[in-house]
Scaffold this motif. Sequence first.
Motif, PDB file in Angstrom:
ATOM      1  N   UNK A  19      18.605 -87.549  30.899  1.00 31.92           N
ATOM      2  CA  UNK A  19      19.109 -88.566  29.971  1.00 31.92           C
ATOM      3  C   UNK A  19      18.357 -89.885  30.100  1.00 31.92           C
ATOM      4  N   UNK A  20      17.550 -90.025  31.190  1.00 33.98           N
ATOM      5  CA  UNK A  20      16.834 -91.271  31.426  1.00 33.98           C
ATOM      6  C   UNK A  20      15.318 -91.082  31.432  1.00 33.98           C
ATOM      7  N   UNK A  21      14.865 -89.853  31.240  1.00 31.35           N
ATOM      8  CA  UNK A  21      13.454 -89.539  31.429  1.00 31.35           C
ATOM      9  C   UNK A  21      12.530 -90.362  30.550  1.00 31.35           C
ATOM     10  N   UNK A  22      12.977 -90.701  29.362  1.00 29.96           N
ATOM     11  CA  UNK A  22      12.114 -91.438  28.441  1.00 29.96           C
ATOM     12  C   UNK A  22      12.517 -92.902  28.315  1.00 29.96           C
ATOM     13  N   UNK A  23      13.320 -93.357  29.262  1.00 27.59           N
ATOM     14  CA  UNK A  23      13.758 -94.744  29.223  1.00 27.59           C
ATOM     15  C   UNK A  23      12.638 -95.667  29.674  1.00 27.59           C
ATOM     16  N   UNK A  24      12.772 -96.930  29.395  1.00 23.82           N
ATOM     17  CA  UNK A  24      11.744 -97.896  29.767  1.00 23.82           C
ATOM     18  C   UNK A  24      12.060 -98.639  31.039  1.00 23.82           C
ATOM     19  N   UNK A  25      12.957 -98.079  31.873  1.00 22.68           N
ATOM     20  CA  UNK A  25      13.337 -98.753  33.102  1.00 22.68           C
ATOM     21  C   UNK A  25      12.147 -98.938  34.037  1.00 22.68           C
ATOM     22  N   UNK A  26      12.156-100.057  34.741  1.00 17.06           N
ATOM     23  CA  UNK A  26      11.194-100.256  35.817  1.00 17.06           C
ATOM     24  C   UNK A  26      11.501 -99.224  36.898  1.00 17.06           C
ATOM     25  N   UNK A  27      10.481 -98.613  37.511  1.00 12.25           N
ATOM     26  CA  UNK A  27      10.729 -97.592  38.537  1.00 12.25           C
ATOM     27  C   UNK A  27      11.724 -98.071  39.588  1.00 12.25           C
ATOM     28  N   UNK A  28      12.802 -97.345  39.741  1.00 15.19           N
ATOM     29  CA  UNK A  28      13.839 -97.683  40.712  1.00 15.19           C
ATOM     30  C   UNK A  28      14.748 -96.479  40.844  1.00 15.19           C
ATOM     31  N   UNK A  29      15.744 -96.577  41.714  1.00 10.13           N
ATOM     32  CA  UNK A  29      16.670 -95.473  41.886  1.00 10.13           C
ATOM     33  C   UNK A  29      17.477 -95.203  40.624  1.00 10.13           C
ATOM     34  N   UNK A  30      17.468 -96.134  39.663  1.00  7.56           N
ATOM     35  CA  UNK A  30      18.232 -95.953  38.430  1.00  7.56           C
ATOM     36  C   UNK A  30      17.647 -94.880  37.523  1.00  7.56           C
ATOM     37  N   UNK A  31      16.417 -94.488  37.761  1.00  6.15           N
ATOM     38  CA  UNK A  31      15.782 -93.495  36.903  1.00  6.15           C
ATOM     39  C   UNK A  31      15.517 -92.166  37.600  1.00  6.15           C
ATOM     40  N   UNK A  32      15.671 -92.117  38.920  1.00  8.25           N
ATOM     41  CA  UNK A  32      15.281 -90.924  39.677  1.00  8.25           C
ATOM     42  C   UNK A  32      16.498 -90.171  40.179  1.00  8.25           C
ATOM     43  N   UNK A  33      16.567 -88.891  39.820  1.00  8.37           N
ATOM     44  CA  UNK A  33      17.706 -88.072  40.213  1.00  8.37           C
ATOM     45  C   UNK A  33      17.483 -87.382  41.557  1.00  8.37           C
ATOM     46  N   UNK A  34      16.220 -87.122  41.902  1.00 11.08           N
ATOM     47  CA  UNK A  34      15.945 -86.547  43.224  1.00 11.08           C
ATOM     48  C   UNK A  34      14.457 -86.562  43.509  1.00 11.08           C
ATOM     49  N   UNK A  35      14.130 -86.503  44.799  1.00  9.26           N
ATOM     50  CA  UNK A  35      12.761 -86.268  45.240  1.00  9.26           C
ATOM     51  C   UNK A  35      12.784 -84.993  46.063  1.00  9.26           C
ATOM     52  N   UNK A  36      11.822 -84.118  45.817  1.00  2.80           N
ATOM     53  CA  UNK A  36      11.808 -82.845  46.536  1.00  2.80           C
ATOM     54  C   UNK A  36      10.409 -82.508  47.022  1.00  2.80           C
ATOM     55  N   UNK A  37      10.358 -81.526  47.937  1.00  2.00           N
ATOM     56  CA  UNK A  37       9.110 -81.147  48.605  1.00  2.00           C
ATOM     57  C   UNK A  37       8.539 -82.348  49.361  1.00  2.00           C
ATOM     58  N   UNK A  38       9.404 -82.998  50.167  1.00  2.00           N
ATOM     59  CA  UNK A  38       8.935 -84.180  50.897  1.00  2.00           C
ATOM     60  C   UNK A  38       8.383 -83.825  52.283  1.00  2.00           C
ATOM     61  N   UNK A  39       7.782 -82.659  52.400  1.00  2.00           N
ATOM     62  CA  UNK A  39       7.261 -82.210  53.690  1.00  2.00           C
ATOM     63  C   UNK A  39       6.176 -83.136  54.244  1.00  2.00           C
ATOM     64  N   UNK A  40       5.455 -83.826  53.356  1.00  2.13           N
ATOM     65  CA  UNK A  40       4.384 -84.710  53.813  1.00  2.13           C
ATOM     66  C   UNK A  40       4.837 -86.152  53.993  1.00  2.13           C
ATOM     67  N   UNK A  41       6.122 -86.402  53.796  1.00  2.00           N
ATOM     68  CA  UNK A  41       6.677 -87.731  54.045  1.00  2.00           C
ATOM     69  C   UNK A  41       7.284 -87.708  55.450  1.00  2.00           C
ATOM     70  N   UNK A  42       6.592 -88.338  56.397  1.00  2.00           N
ATOM     71  CA  UNK A  42       7.021 -88.260  57.798  1.00  2.00           C
ATOM     72  C   UNK A  42       8.433 -88.792  58.001  1.00  2.00           C
ATOM     73  N   UNK A  43       8.798 -89.821  57.235  1.00  2.00           N
ATOM     74  CA  UNK A  43      10.114 -90.428  57.427  1.00  2.00           C
ATOM     75  C   UNK A  43      11.233 -89.514  56.919  1.00  2.00           C
ATOM     76  N   UNK A  44      11.105 -89.007  55.699  1.00  2.00           N
ATOM     77  CA  UNK A  44      12.142 -88.138  55.166  1.00  2.00           C
ATOM     78  C   UNK A  44      12.156 -86.782  55.873  1.00  2.00           C
ATOM     79  N   UNK A  45      10.971 -86.272  56.236  1.00  2.63           N
ATOM     80  CA  UNK A  45      10.924 -84.959  56.870  1.00  2.63           C
ATOM     81  C   UNK A  45      11.548 -84.970  58.263  1.00  2.63           C
ATOM     82  N   UNK A  46      11.761 -86.144  58.811  1.00  2.00           N
ATOM     83  CA  UNK A  46      12.480 -86.237  60.088  1.00  2.00           C
ATOM     84  C   UNK A  46      13.825 -85.530  59.999  1.00  2.00           C
ATOM     85  N   UNK A  47      14.437 -85.564  58.803  1.00  2.00           N
ATOM     86  CA  UNK A  47      15.734 -84.893  58.633  1.00  2.00           C
ATOM     87  C   UNK A  47      15.624 -83.419  59.014  1.00  2.00           C
ATOM     88  N   UNK A  48      14.530 -82.780  58.629  1.00  2.59           N
ATOM     89  CA  UNK A  48      14.350 -81.347  58.853  1.00  2.59           C
ATOM     90  C   UNK A  48      14.075 -81.008  60.318  1.00  2.59           C
TER      91      UNK A  48
END
Length: 338
Positions: free
Chosen positions: A105-134
């Motif tokens: 519902x927000x994919x084509x909105x003109x929002x500045x990049x922020x959490x208001x437009x992103x529903x999820x991030x996935x395949x974060x295996x190369x993000x050392x900080x987030x991959x700490x969870x795993x």
Amino acid sequence: MEQQRASARLRIVLGHLGDPSAGALAATHTSGPIAPASFHPQQFQYTLENNVLSLEQRKFYEENGFLVIKNLVSDADIERFRVEFEKICKKESKPAGLVVVKDVSLAKSGYIPSEKTIVKVQYFHDDKELFRYCTLPEILKYVECFTGPNIMAMHAMLINKPPDTGKKTSRHPMHQDLHYFPFRPSNLIVCAWTAMEHIDRNNGCLAVLPGTHKLPLKPHDYPQWEGRVNTMYHGIQDYAKDHARVHLVMEKGDTVFFHPLLIHGSGWNQTQGFRKAITCHFVSADCYYIDVKGTSQENIEKEVVEIARKFYGDANSTDLKDFMMSRAQLVKGERTNL
């Protein structure tokens, strides 16, 4: 020595059975009936013996297909995951291989990049900080109860369910996670899903159908809902609508472990906040890949391959197996089949 070990195990079991709070570790703040245990320990097939789970917790998972462990992940760790997610949303952090998904519902909105437009991030295996969870010891300690000692992290996500725009696009249809995975056996796969804040029915908590992990994998496709549905939000078309449903109300740090055949989904977010959770699917390294061509999983394979080519320019990812193999990471023990 063996007699001493047996005595120690017995004391642990008796301690759990005698502790009135032991049941609360299995599942708290839920709605709907929970199936009673109706089997003997020799019949365990979904959990492994390693002295981490109490007898009652094992029975609960065996019968229901999920288990909630309270306050498992620290506030400090969750805050670090939240900060990193915000950096990704603002494009201050750009880990390789990451897929950033916007709500339809927000994919084509003109929002500045922020959490208001992103529903999820996935395949974060190369993000050392987030991959700490795993790799958190407290997570892997429980994962090993389902997969055994050789553990692969296969699919990781940070989910940011946005306030619904009124089109109910923030809902996730009832589904089985095994639909997305080309490996077996299913009993050696488990999802760890951790609440990053208070989660209830108002902001779209998980809803599970206890005991459905004993069912086979069902055909999935996009639900026949009014309005649009987020990419790859496939759902089961023919599950029993009258099956008892349990809504998992969770606090920050609470973690639910569940079987990949458990039918589950989540409601729409009726609040003005963003409901966050971080999750990873773990698999025994002793699992093996299957060819999904000609099966009910072929439709999701086509979508995954399209995403691989779109986001990564990866012409070599010709099937679901290739894609998953390229992202599998050993997090404990030894690598065997996968």
